[in-house]
Design an enzyme around this catalytic site. Structure first.
Site, PDB file in Angstrom:
ATOM      1  N   HIS A 376       0.941  -1.195   0.058  1.00  0.00           N
ATOM      2  CA  HIS A 376       0.055   0.053   0.001  1.00  0.00           C
ATOM      3  C   HIS A 376       0.952   1.267  -0.041  1.00  0.00           C
ATOM      4  O   HIS A 376       0.459   2.286  -0.345  1.00  0.00           O
ATOM      5  CB  HIS A 376      -0.805   0.188   1.237  1.00  0.00           C
ATOM      6  CG  HIS A 376      -2.136   0.530   1.160  1.00  0.00           C
ATOM      7  ND1 HIS A 376      -2.402   1.613  -0.197  1.00  0.00           N
ATOM      8  CD2 HIS A 376      -3.479   0.501   1.607  1.00  0.00           C
ATOM      9  CE1 HIS A 376      -3.598   2.067   0.001  1.00  0.00           C
ATOM     10  NE2 HIS A 376      -4.203   1.549   0.976  1.00  0.00           N
ATOM     11  N   ASP A 380      -2.308   2.147  -4.591  1.00  0.00           N
ATOM     12  CA  ASP A 380      -3.492   2.503  -3.935  1.00  0.00           C
ATOM     13  C   ASP A 380      -4.581   1.651  -4.078  1.00  0.00           C
ATOM     14  O   ASP A 380      -4.399   0.973  -4.757  1.00  0.00           O
ATOM     15  CB  ASP A 380      -4.002   3.800  -4.161  1.00  0.00           C
ATOM     16  CG  ASP A 380      -3.160   5.162  -4.285  1.00  0.00           C
ATOM     17  OD1 ASP A 380      -2.375   4.987  -3.132  1.00  0.00           O
ATOM     18  OD2 ASP A 380      -3.065   6.091  -5.120  1.00  0.00           O
TER      19      ASP A 380
END
Length: 405
Positions: A376, A380
């Site tokens: 992450h 995204d």
């Protein structure tokens, strides 16, 4: 004259290995290019062959020792008759236990491929007659013996046969065994733990209707096999679908290096396959340019060589994205872990018939859960979900892979 056996180059950035097993002992005869020792590295086991024919002389390292590239680990006496070489034990270290004989009347050690076959098929190597050179046992001998064993009918019970006695009570004794982790398993443990500590891991899921792919395989499998001499599998579809997704969402095909993001205009897919010593991830290079047949052949070759223990460091170097198929072992759903420094991994699972709604009606379809684990820090949630959705749509409508949609 003695020839020194040195640790060969083991791959880019690999400077040392561990003595996994001595395949020959002092006094054993050895042919040119016949393996003497198996070395374990961080990723693969490498067999070191003898450059000359002769008799093994001195072993200068014991099983479990770490040895550097270029180090002398043994000697071979050129042209010395069997039994004339002086047997020198490894330096102040316990000698490895002798391996089981290759045939009923021999005392040769088993090669790694033969040992794996013996363990896999559960046969006694001492009962098999070897067909190899000097009566050596081959993998084919083991497979043939296993087939013969399974084909032999069990003896029929007769009225005169007495029932087998009940097993004696053991008194509830319990045992435990301690086995040193192989170098490969230690490296796997460190890399996976490092992935958890250094990456912000997250997983997104989806499910895929496999009807179209199953129909395509059923329709074209015979023509495909006849033309390309390879079976049409599911991995080719998922590899090509992944290429579409990675092209549209390039961050999933990138990774972080220091304070930079490294993007790739190619797709090198690491394919997770099982090997005797653990999971390995050989790489399909330039998957975006390869057709289904070439991808299926690469995967089949990797699987065979992983089982035989003949994958090389170059086979596993690099990779920009990984596909792991836990479905072959029966997994319904999982959260795969990324293969550093990569930033994403696609997890495939078993196909099972489930009720789904199509056009307002409940119908039964062959469904598969798919998962995308990602870092992450770089990817995204929107990008991860989008990439997985592209893969889903391409599998459910394979025509998309033909028209790059």
């Amino acid at each position: 004259m003695a020839t020194e056996i040195k640790v060969p180059a083991l791959g880019e950035s690999v400077t040392e290995g561990t003595i996994g097993e001595w395949l020959k002992q002092p006094g054993d005869t050895v042919a040119v290019d016949e393996p003497i020792v198996s070395l374990e590295t961080d990723k693969v086991a490498v067999e070191v062959p003898s450059p000359v024919a002769g008799v093994v002389g001195e072993l200068r390292a014991a099983v479990g020792d770490t040895v550097e590239v270029g180090a002398v680990i043994a000697t071979v006496e050129d042209g010395v008759a069997a039994g004339e070489a002086t047997k020198v034990e490894p330096r102040e270290a316990p000698a490895p236990a002798p391996a089981a004989p290759e045939s009923g009347d021999g005392a040769q050690t088993l090669s790694p491929a033969v040992r794996r076959a013996v363990l896999e098929h559960g046969v006694d190597p001492s009962t098999i007659k070897g067909s190899g050179k000097d009566g050596r046992l081959t993998k084919e001998d083991v497979v043939a013996a296993a087939k013969a064993k399974s084909a032999s009918p069990a003896p029929a019970a007769t009225a005169e046969t007495s029932p087998a006695p009940a097993p004696a009570e053991t008194g509830g004794a319990r045992r435990e065994e301690r086995v040193k982790m192989t170098r490969m398993r230690q490296t796997i443990a460190k890399r996976l733990k490092g992935a958890q500590e250094n990456a912000a891991l997250l997983t997104t899921f989806n499910d895929v209707d496999m009807s179209a792919v199953i129909e395509a395989r059923e329709k074209y499998k015979d023509l495909f096999a006849k033309k390309h001499d390879i079976r049409l599998g599911f991995m080719g579809f998922f590899a090509k679908a992944s290429c579409l997704a990675l092209k549209d969402v390039p961050s999933v095909n990138a990774y972080i290096e220091d304070d930079e993001i490294v993007y790739h205009d190619y797709v090198d897919i690491s394919v997770a396959v099982s090997a005797p010593n653990g999971l390995v991830v050989p790489v399909i290079r330039d998957a975006q340019d390869k057709g289904f047949a070439r991808i299926e052949k690469d995967i089949a070759d990797f699987g065979k060589r992983a089982k035989d223990g003949t994958l090389t460091m170059d086979d596993m170097k690099g990779g920009t994205f990984t596909i792991s198929n836990g479905g072959v072992f029966g997994s319904l759903m999982s959260t795969p872990i990324i293969n550093p420094p990569q930033s994403a991994v696609l997890g495939l699972h078993r196909i099972e018939d489930r009720p789904v709604v199509r056009d307002g009606e409940i119908v039964i379809r062959p469904m598969m859960y798919i998962a995308l684990s990602y870092d992450h820090r770089l990817i995204d949630g929107r990008e991860a979900v989008t990439a997985l959705k592209i893969i889903k749509e391409a599998i459910e409508d394979p025509t998309r892979m033909l028209i790059d949609l």
